[in-house]
Scaffold this motif. Structure first.
Motif, PDB file in Angstrom:
ATOM      1  N   SER B  49       0.828  -1.201   0.000  1.00 30.60           N
ATOM      2  CA  SER B  49       0.000   0.000   0.000  1.00 30.60           C
ATOM      3  C   SER B  49       0.863   1.251   0.000  1.00 30.60           C
ATOM      4  O   SER B  49       2.015   1.223   0.453  1.00 30.60           O
ATOM      5  CB  SER B  49      -0.905   0.004   1.236  1.00 30.60           C
ATOM      6  OG  SER B  49      -1.785   1.117   1.233  1.00 30.60           O
ATOM      7  N   TYR B  59      -3.449   3.846  -2.232  1.00 28.10           N
ATOM      8  CA  TYR B  59      -3.502   2.726  -3.159  1.00 28.10           C
ATOM      9  C   TYR B  59      -3.182   1.435  -2.400  1.00 28.10           C
ATOM     10  O   TYR B  59      -2.385   1.445  -1.466  1.00 28.10           O
ATOM     11  CB  TYR B  59      -2.487   2.910  -4.289  1.00 28.10           C
ATOM     12  CG  TYR B  59      -2.764   4.119  -5.144  1.00 28.10           C
ATOM     13  CD1 TYR B  59      -2.276   5.368  -4.785  1.00 28.10           C
ATOM     14  CD2 TYR B  59      -3.534   4.017  -6.293  1.00 28.10           C
ATOM     15  CE1 TYR B  59      -2.534   6.478  -5.554  1.00 28.10           C
ATOM     16  CE2 TYR B  59      -3.801   5.134  -7.071  1.00 28.10           C
ATOM     17  CZ  TYR B  59      -3.300   6.359  -6.688  1.00 28.10           C
ATOM     18  OH  TYR B  59      -3.568   7.472  -7.453  1.00 28.10           O
ATOM     19  N   TYR B  60      -3.785   0.356  -2.879  1.00 23.77           N
ATOM     20  CA  TYR B  60      -3.569  -0.956  -2.275  1.00 23.77           C
ATOM     21  C   TYR B  60      -3.313  -1.999  -3.357  1.00 23.77           C
ATOM     22  O   TYR B  60      -3.811  -1.894  -4.478  1.00 23.77           O
ATOM     23  CB  TYR B  60      -4.803  -1.414  -1.485  1.00 23.77           C
ATOM     24  CG  TYR B  60      -5.167  -0.552  -0.323  1.00 23.77           C
ATOM     25  CD1 TYR B  60      -6.180   0.399  -0.432  1.00 23.77           C
ATOM     26  CD2 TYR B  60      -4.506  -0.675   0.894  1.00 23.77           C
ATOM     27  CE1 TYR B  60      -6.529   1.205   0.637  1.00 23.77           C
ATOM     28  CE2 TYR B  60      -4.854   0.133   1.981  1.00 23.77           C
ATOM     29  CZ  TYR B  60      -5.865   1.070   1.833  1.00 23.77           C
ATOM     30  OH  TYR B  60      -6.205   1.858   2.901  1.00 23.77           O
ATOM     31  N   ASP B  62      -4.191  -5.299  -5.152  1.00 26.21           N
ATOM     32  CA  ASP B  62      -5.499  -5.919  -5.381  1.00 26.21           C
ATOM     33  C   ASP B  62      -5.723  -7.146  -4.505  1.00 26.21           C
ATOM     34  O   ASP B  62      -6.850  -7.442  -4.094  1.00 26.21           O
ATOM     35  CB  ASP B  62      -5.632  -6.331  -6.851  1.00 26.21           C
ATOM     36  CG  ASP B  62      -5.715  -5.134  -7.773  1.00 26.21           C
ATOM     37  OD1 ASP B  62      -5.474  -5.296  -8.983  1.00 26.21           O
ATOM     38  OD2 ASP B  62      -6.013  -4.017  -7.273  1.00 26.21           O
ATOM     39  N   LYS B  65      -7.843  -7.065  -1.132  1.00 29.39           N
ATOM     40  CA  LYS B  65      -9.304  -7.105  -1.194  1.00 29.39           C
ATOM     41  C   LYS B  65      -9.979  -6.409  -0.026  1.00 29.39           C
ATOM     42  O   LYS B  65     -10.878  -6.943   0.610  1.00 29.39           O
ATOM     43  CB  LYS B  65      -9.783  -8.550  -1.294  1.00 29.39           C
ATOM     44  CG  LYS B  65      -9.348  -9.227  -2.587  1.00 29.39           C
ATOM     45  CD  LYS B  65      -9.905 -10.633  -2.706  1.00 29.39           C
ATOM     46  CE  LYS B  65      -9.465 -11.276  -4.016  1.00 29.39           C
ATOM     47  NZ  LYS B  65      -9.951 -12.664  -4.153  1.00 29.39           N
ATOM     48  N   GLY B  66      -9.505  -5.210   0.294  1.00 27.59           N
ATOM     49  CA  GLY B  66     -10.169  -4.392   1.310  1.00 27.59           C
ATOM     50  C   GLY B  66      -9.906  -4.792   2.744  1.00 27.59           C
ATOM     51  O   GLY B  66     -10.525  -4.244   3.658  1.00 27.59           O
ATOM     52  N   ARG B  67      -9.009  -5.729   2.977  1.00 28.15           N
ATOM     53  CA  ARG B  67      -8.764  -6.167   4.356  1.00 28.15           C
ATOM     54  C   ARG B  67      -7.786  -5.267   5.100  1.00 28.15           C
ATOM     55  O   ARG B  67      -7.741  -5.276   6.328  1.00 28.15           O
ATOM     56  CB  ARG B  67      -8.238  -7.601   4.337  1.00 28.15           C
ATOM     57  CG  ARG B  67      -9.196  -8.619   3.745  1.00 28.15           C
ATOM     58  CD  ARG B  67      -8.638 -10.033   3.823  1.00 28.15           C
ATOM     59  NE  ARG B  67      -7.422 -10.180   3.025  1.00 28.15           N
ATOM     60  CZ  ARG B  67      -6.219 -10.504   3.531  1.00 28.15           C
ATOM     61  NH1 ARG B  67      -6.090 -10.693   4.839  1.00 28.15           N
ATOM     62  NH2 ARG B  67      -5.177 -10.631   2.732  1.00 28.15           N
ATOM     63  N   THR B  69      -5.950  -1.370   5.745  1.00 30.97           N
ATOM     64  CA  THR B  69      -6.166   0.067   5.650  1.00 30.97           C
ATOM     65  C   THR B  69      -4.899   0.799   6.068  1.00 30.97           C
ATOM     66  O   THR B  69      -4.389   0.582   7.169  1.00 30.97           O
ATOM     67  CB  THR B  69      -7.330   0.517   6.548  1.00 30.97           C
ATOM     68  OG1 THR B  69      -8.516  -0.185   6.177  1.00 30.97           O
ATOM     69  CG2 THR B  69      -7.564   2.015   6.416  1.00 30.97           C
TER      70      THR B  69
END
Lengths: 107, 122
Positions: B49, B59-60, B62, B65-67, B69
């Motif tokens: 990230s 940016y992360y 892919d 998957k939102g896990r 932050t």
């Protein structure tokens, strides 16, 4: 995602010899390619950025070349401290990606 | 002297959460994009990230998957990585890394911390 393929996986050389490492991109990364050196138990160290610019404090025996999809890191005469793993990395596109690494080992 | 010191790693069970911290010193932290890069045991490097200097751009990878932050506190010269729903494949050394001063966002990494080990196992 841009895939970076490094070759060879392992390079066996003697001190004083020249090392040539390759990094091939799955699509053009323009001139946005860097090289890192990593020794066991240490963080990576930036060697080369934008294909051929040496980072601060990096000896002149390290040089980078290439364009588009094919890039090379050369070490003119291997010193004992140069035996390590080397990674390439592109910053042309998100996600940022690294190659799988080339291990330069003592022959 | 630029220093990046990570903390917060450890052993966590699958499905658990962990928050990593990176304390920066020796440079004007609020002017630099910061990043997290990880390395599974015996494996290569994987970008995780990036967060811009004012947190406007994040940016992360892919695969996360939102896990995960990323966040930062410029007043505390620190960047964080909140990790949740952890899986065995998240086991890695997590490095905090800085952009060079001449690249604002999508970048290489000119300074790295020593890393903090995250182990996800039951």
């Amino acid at each position: 995602e841009i895939v970076l393929t490094q070759s060879p996986a392992t390079l066996s050389l003697s001190p004083g010899e020249r090392a040539t490492l390759s990094c091939r991109a799955s699509q053009s990364v323009n001139s946005y390619l860097a090289w890192y050196q990593q020794k066991p138990g240490q963080a990576p160290r930036l060697l080369i950025y934008d294909v051929s610019s040496r980072a601060t404090g990096i000896p002149a025996r390290f040089s980078g070349s290439g364009s588009g999809t094919d890039f090379t890191l050369a070490i003119s005469r291997l010193e004992p401290e140069d035996f390590a793993v080397y990674y390439c990395q592109q910053r042309s596109n998100w996600p940022l990606t690294f190659g799988g690494g080339t291990k330069v080992e003592i022959k | 002297e630029v220093q990046l010191v990570e903390s917060g790693g450890g052993l966590v069970k699958p499905g658990g959460s962990l928050r990593l911290s990176c304390a920066a010193s020796g440079f004007t932290f609020s002017s630099y994009t910061m990043n997290w890069v990880r390395q599974a045991p015996g494996k290569g490097l994987e970008w995780v990230s990036s967060i811009s200097s004012s947190s406007n751009h994040i940016y992360y990878a892919d695969s996360l998957k939102g896990r995960f932050t990323i966040s930062r506190d410029n007043a505390k010269n620190s960047v964080y990585l909140q990790m949740s729903s952890l899986r065995a494949e998240d086991t890695a050394v997590y490095y905090c890394a800085r952009n060079p001063p001449f690249i604002a966002l999508r970048s290489y990494f000119d300074y790295w911390g020593q890393g903090t080990l995250v182990t996800v196992s039951s």
